[in-house]
Design a protein around this motif. Structure first.
Motif, PDB file in Angstrom:
ATOM      1  N   SER A  15      38.957 -15.821  -5.432  1.00 22.31           N
ATOM      2  CA  SER A  15      37.926 -15.646  -5.604  1.00 22.31           C
ATOM      3  C   SER A  15      37.875 -15.037  -3.968  1.00 22.31           C
ATOM      4  N   GLY A  24      31.114 -29.957  -7.052  1.00 25.55           N
ATOM      5  CA  GLY A  24      31.551 -28.732  -7.073  1.00 25.55           C
ATOM      6  C   GLY A  24      31.529 -28.022  -8.702  1.00 25.55           C
ATOM      7  N   GLY A  34      29.296 -25.092  -9.013  1.00 27.90           N
ATOM      8  CA  GLY A  34      29.471 -23.688  -9.283  1.00 27.90           C
ATOM      9  C   GLY A  34      28.530 -23.672 -11.026  1.00 27.90           C
ATOM     10  N   TRP A  69      26.366 -20.014 -11.305  1.00 24.60           N
ATOM     11  CA  TRP A  69      26.539 -18.918 -12.462  1.00 24.60           C
ATOM     12  C   TRP A  69      25.496 -19.021 -13.282  1.00 24.60           C
ATOM     13  N   PRO A  71      30.427 -17.430  -8.146  1.00 21.96           N
ATOM     14  CA  PRO A  71      29.752 -18.723  -7.945  1.00 21.96           C
ATOM     15  C   PRO A  71      30.822 -19.258  -8.316  1.00 21.96           C
ATOM     16  N   VAL A  72      32.040 -19.321  -8.272  1.00 23.32           N
ATOM     17  CA  VAL A  72      33.733 -20.223  -8.410  1.00 23.32           C
ATOM     18  C   VAL A  72      33.821 -20.364  -6.542  1.00 23.32           C
ATOM     19  N   TRP A  90      31.926 -20.327  -4.155  1.00 26.89           N
ATOM     20  CA  TRP A  90      30.873 -21.173  -4.074  1.00 26.89           C
ATOM     21  C   TRP A  90      30.786 -22.799  -4.362  1.00 26.89           C
ATOM     22  N   GLY A  91      30.915 -22.627  -5.775  1.00 32.07           N
ATOM     23  CA  GLY A  91      31.158 -24.180  -5.646  1.00 32.07           C
ATOM     24  C   GLY A  91      33.055 -24.906  -5.188  1.00 32.07           C
TER      25      GLY A  91
END
Length: 357
Positions: A89, A211, A215, A219, A226-227, A229-230
């Motif tokens: 990421s 989380g 995510g 998404w 999104p991964v 930010w999760g």
């Protein structure tokens, strides 16, 4: 010959000054030795989490060595998964960051044009110096990268955890041999361990749920990365009070760059609902009696441990402060400090239990 009152006051003042000087020296030493102390403290934190599963396996007839190996393998698997996710990421985000910075500049130009058209002539450089969205997103990514970099030191942490788990069952006996029967101290230490473990497990569970929810929601809304930010929401959820706010800023800015104000407001509302539901309602009910620390102490400890040990210190600020409070409660001369760290509800409860003379 008896000491006079001025002599007693002078001696008391000297003890206070010596204690403050010793505290400054200790804090400075802890800051300089963070390369050694941070992995050790993180290992202790992980060991507390894995002690109950090890004892549970022991009660089921699993040999101690096999139980420890199983926990270490589980820890390394989780570590590997986090490092892969964080590394991928961060690399993708770093490559795309210049493009987003250009978009931020375009947005700022339109924003300043809109302000001037409405009669608000604010110096552009002043606002840019005070608030740089690109820097805010980079800071959030660097926090996750710093946590992932610590996880890459898995060999040292794993080795320390192995020895801690191997010694865990001998701690009560060692305490009794070293300090005598001291049932109150051992009982207080046991309650502290239970409260710490409860806090760690509940916080980890709620951070994981937060989380995953963040995510998936980002998404579905089409927000890039999104991964990442999760993962950011998962990691920063351990930081009390302000962690969830910091985690929301980059995602809102990303939505603003991609889709405009409407989608950014929707993302902000989603974070507000998630943090209110999970953090203020579900987590509060699961925590029950609370942490035994006042809200102000939690906030101050967050800044202090963050200054001392960086992101890991912020993540472990509450457990470290709880440990300090328990240590202060064991001494007659330092118990007043422990009372200052406690919330008002516990102080009032202690007053009600104290019989009047």
């Amino acid at each position: 010959m008896f000491a006079t009152k001025p002599e007693l006051k002078s001696a008391h003042g000297m003890r206070v000054l010596l204690a403050l000087a010793a505290a400054v020296v200790v804090i400075a030493g802890m800051r300089e030795a963070q390369q050694i102390l941070v992995p050790f403290v993180l290992s202790a934190f992980i060991s507390v989490t894995f002690v109950p599963p090890v004892f549970w396996l022991r009660r089921r007839g699993v040999p101690m060595a096999a139980a420890i190996v199983l926990m270490i393998v589980s820890m390394l698997a989780i570590d590997f998964l986090l490092v892969v996710l964080i590394g991928t990421s961060i690399n993708d985000f770093s490559r795309a960051l210049p493009e987003y910075q250009v978009r931020f500049q375009d947005l700022s130009v339109r924003f300043f044009s809109w302000m001037r058209s409405n009669g608000l002539d604010v110096p552009r450089q002043l606002l840019v110096d005070q608030f740089d969205p690109g820097a805010a997103m980079s800071l959030a990514a660097n926090l996750v990268a710093g946590f992932g970099g610590l996880l890459t030191n898995a060999f040292l942490i794993g080795l320390t955890v192995i020895f801690m788990l191997a010694e865990a069952s001998t701690f009560p006996g060692k305490f009794r041999s070293a300090f005598g029967d001291m049932e109150n101290t051992i009982g207080r230490f046991g309650r502290f361990t239970d409260n710490l473990l409860r806090y760690v497990l509940i916080k980890t569970l709620m951070s994981l749920v937060t989380g995953i929810t963040v995510g998936l929601l980002l998404w579905l809304l089409g927000i890039d990365f999104p991964v990442l930010w999760g993962l950011l929401a998962f990691v920063l959820n351990y930081i009390p009070n302000i962690g969830s706010i910091i985690a929301a800023v980059p995602a809102i800015l990303m939505a603003l760059v991609q889709f405009g104000t409407g989608r950014a407001m929707l993302v902000g509302l989603a974070y507000l609902v998630i943090n209110t539901l999970y953090g203020n309602i579900i987590e509060t009910r699961l925590m029950g009696r609370g942490l035994g620390l006042s809200s102000l102490v939690v906030l101050v400890s967050l800044f202090f441990w963050g200054w001392l040990w960086g992101p890991v210190g912020m993540l472990l600020s509450v457990p470290l402060t709880m440990t300090l409070k328990i240590a202060l409660e064991t001494g007659e001369d330092t118990r007043w400090l422990a009372i200052l760290l406690a919330p008002e509800s516990l102080v009032n409860k202690g007053r009600r239990k104290t019989p009047r003379v």
